[in-house]
Scaffold this active site. Structure first.
Site, PDB file in Angstrom:
ATOM      1  N   THR A  35      30.659  38.664  54.141  1.00 39.14           N
ATOM      2  CA  THR A  35      29.901  39.512  55.069  1.00 39.14           C
ATOM      3  C   THR A  35      29.041  40.499  54.279  1.00 39.14           C
ATOM      4  OG1 THR A  35      31.668  39.367  56.694  1.00 39.14           O
ATOM      5  CG2 THR A  35      30.162  41.225  56.938  1.00 39.14           C
ATOM      6  N   SER A  69      24.808  42.335  53.462  1.00 37.43           N
ATOM      7  CA  SER A  69      23.386  42.029  53.290  1.00 37.43           C
ATOM      8  C   SER A  69      23.163  40.987  52.195  1.00 37.43           C
ATOM      9  CB  SER A  69      22.618  43.312  52.974  1.00 37.43           C
ATOM     10  OG  SER A  69      23.148  43.941  51.826  1.00 37.43           O
ATOM     11  N   THR A  70      24.006  40.973  51.156  1.00 32.64           N
ATOM     12  CA  THR A  70      23.850  39.966  50.099  1.00 32.64           C
ATOM     13  C   THR A  70      24.282  38.597  50.620  1.00 32.64           C
ATOM     14  OG1 THR A  70      24.468  41.749  48.578  1.00 32.64           O
ATOM     15  CG2 THR A  70      24.247  39.547  47.636  1.00 32.64           C
ATOM     16  N   ASP A  78      31.206  35.877  48.544  1.00 29.93           N
ATOM     17  CA  ASP A  78      31.123  37.177  49.227  1.00 29.93           C
ATOM     18  C   ASP A  78      30.546  38.221  48.281  1.00 29.93           C
ATOM     19  OD1 ASP A  78      31.361  39.139  51.156  1.00 29.93           O
ATOM     20  OD2 ASP A  78      33.556  39.073  51.272  1.00 29.93           O
ATOM     21  N   LYS A 113      35.877  46.433  48.383  1.00 32.36           N
ATOM     22  CA  LYS A 113      35.115  45.808  49.462  1.00 32.36           C
ATOM     23  C   LYS A 113      35.425  46.493  50.783  1.00 32.36           C
ATOM     24  CE  LYS A 113      34.987  41.438  49.737  1.00 32.36           C
ATOM     25  NZ  LYS A 113      33.601  41.666  50.201  1.00 32.36           N
ATOM     26  N   GLY A 126      32.667  47.862  52.758  1.00 35.49           N
ATOM     27  CA  GLY A 126      31.556  48.716  53.199  1.00 35.49           C
ATOM     28  C   GLY A 126      31.021  48.287  54.555  1.00 35.49           C
ATOM     29  N   GLU A 167      37.910  39.308  55.286  1.00 31.90           N
ATOM     30  CA  GLU A 167      37.447  38.889  53.957  1.00 31.90           C
ATOM     31  C   GLU A 167      38.642  38.564  53.060  1.00 31.90           C
ATOM     32  OE1 GLU A 167      33.222  41.345  53.858  1.00 31.90           O
ATOM     33  OE2 GLU A 167      34.958  42.230  52.902  1.00 31.90           O
ATOM     34  N   LYS A 194      26.369  47.261  41.296  1.00 27.97           N
ATOM     35  CA  LYS A 194      27.774  47.187  41.744  1.00 27.97           C
ATOM     36  C   LYS A 194      28.770  47.086  40.576  1.00 27.97           C
ATOM     37  CE  LYS A 194      26.332  46.695  46.111  1.00 27.97           C
ATOM     38  NZ  LYS A 194      26.556  45.546  46.945  1.00 27.97           N
TER      39      LYS A 194
END
Ligand code: 5RP
Length: 228
Positions: free
Chosen positions: A33, A35-36, A86, A99, A101, A108, A126
């Site tokens: 999940t 934007s990337t 992911d 993770k 955010g 996940e 990151k």
């Protein structure tokens, strides 16, 4: 020769496309999940006829996959997955991650646990030496949030219930998120084991047991592959 420069969005597109090489034709792929990952999902559409489908880690990713014509299976329908793709809010040099955010950390972690290989896709902002600069997301049963915030305070962390439109944000699982700042997570395995046992904690956003085996890192020089 000048070094190419990419925007953060372009770096996300590059790593999303690079992740296609890990997708196994004929199989179901685990999809995270964020934007990337959205860039990965868009790229995955180009090989949708070569895969059976996906297991998704959020309602948002499921909707995006289905809109592109990629079949989505429930996690209960598969026994294992070859690969899970992911993003992360932070990743260290051993493949441990923070993770959540996007508030999807519980699903996940479930899909990551079903998968033989976790491929993390991230831009170079990151990559960290020590986890903890990004506020640590913890999904909690709502009635436990105040006690969990007190427990983090005892380890110098400042916790806050994540809000949306003036109300506590409600996750896909009907729970709340506590975001914790001020932590320095020097032993991610021990930290995850400890916090996971606190009553009311559904999932802590440290992924040490379900760490990445590969990170495709978007850098100013292009995609760098880190293996852990
Ligand atoms: C969602 C996540 C995401 O992977 C993480 O927040 C990174 O997102 P983005 O790719 O948008 O930076 O853990 O719960």
């Amino acid at each position: 020769m000048s070094t190419p420069t990419f925007t953060q969005d372009e770096l996300k597109t590059l790593v999303g496309q690079a992740a296609l090489q890990y997708v196994v034709p004929g199989e179901v792929v685990g999809v995270g999940t964020g934007s990337t990952v959205n860039k990965f999902i868009d790229a995955l559409a180009s090989m949708k006829d070569q895969i059976k489908g996906a297991v998704s880690s959020s309602v948002a990713s499921t909707e995006r996959l289905q809109a592109l014509g990629i079949p989505v299976f429930d996690a209960t329908e598969v026994q294992s997955l070859s690969v899970y793709i992911d993003g992360a809010d932070e990743i260290d040099h051993q493949g441990h991650m923070v993770k959540g955010g996007g508030a999807a950390l519980t699903r996940e972690k479930i899909v990551a646990a079903l998968s033989k290989k976790f491929v993390c896709i991230a831009d170079e902002s990151k990559l960290v030496d020590t986890l903890g600069a990004f506020p640590l997301p913890v999904e909690v049963i709502p009635m436990s949030s105040a006690q969990i915030i007190r427990q983090f305070a005892a380890m110098s962390g400042a916790g806050k219930v994540r809000m949306k439109d003036g109300q506590p944000l409600v996750t896909d699982n009907g729970q709340h998120i506590v975001d914790v700042t001020g932590l320095k997570i020097t032993d991610p395995v021990a930290f995850e084991a400890t916090v996971s046992q606190w009553p009311g904690v559904v999932t802590v956003g440290v992924f040490a047991y379900q760490k990445a085996q590969v990170c495709l890192l978007g850098t100013s020089a292009g995609v760098k592959t880190l293996e852990f």
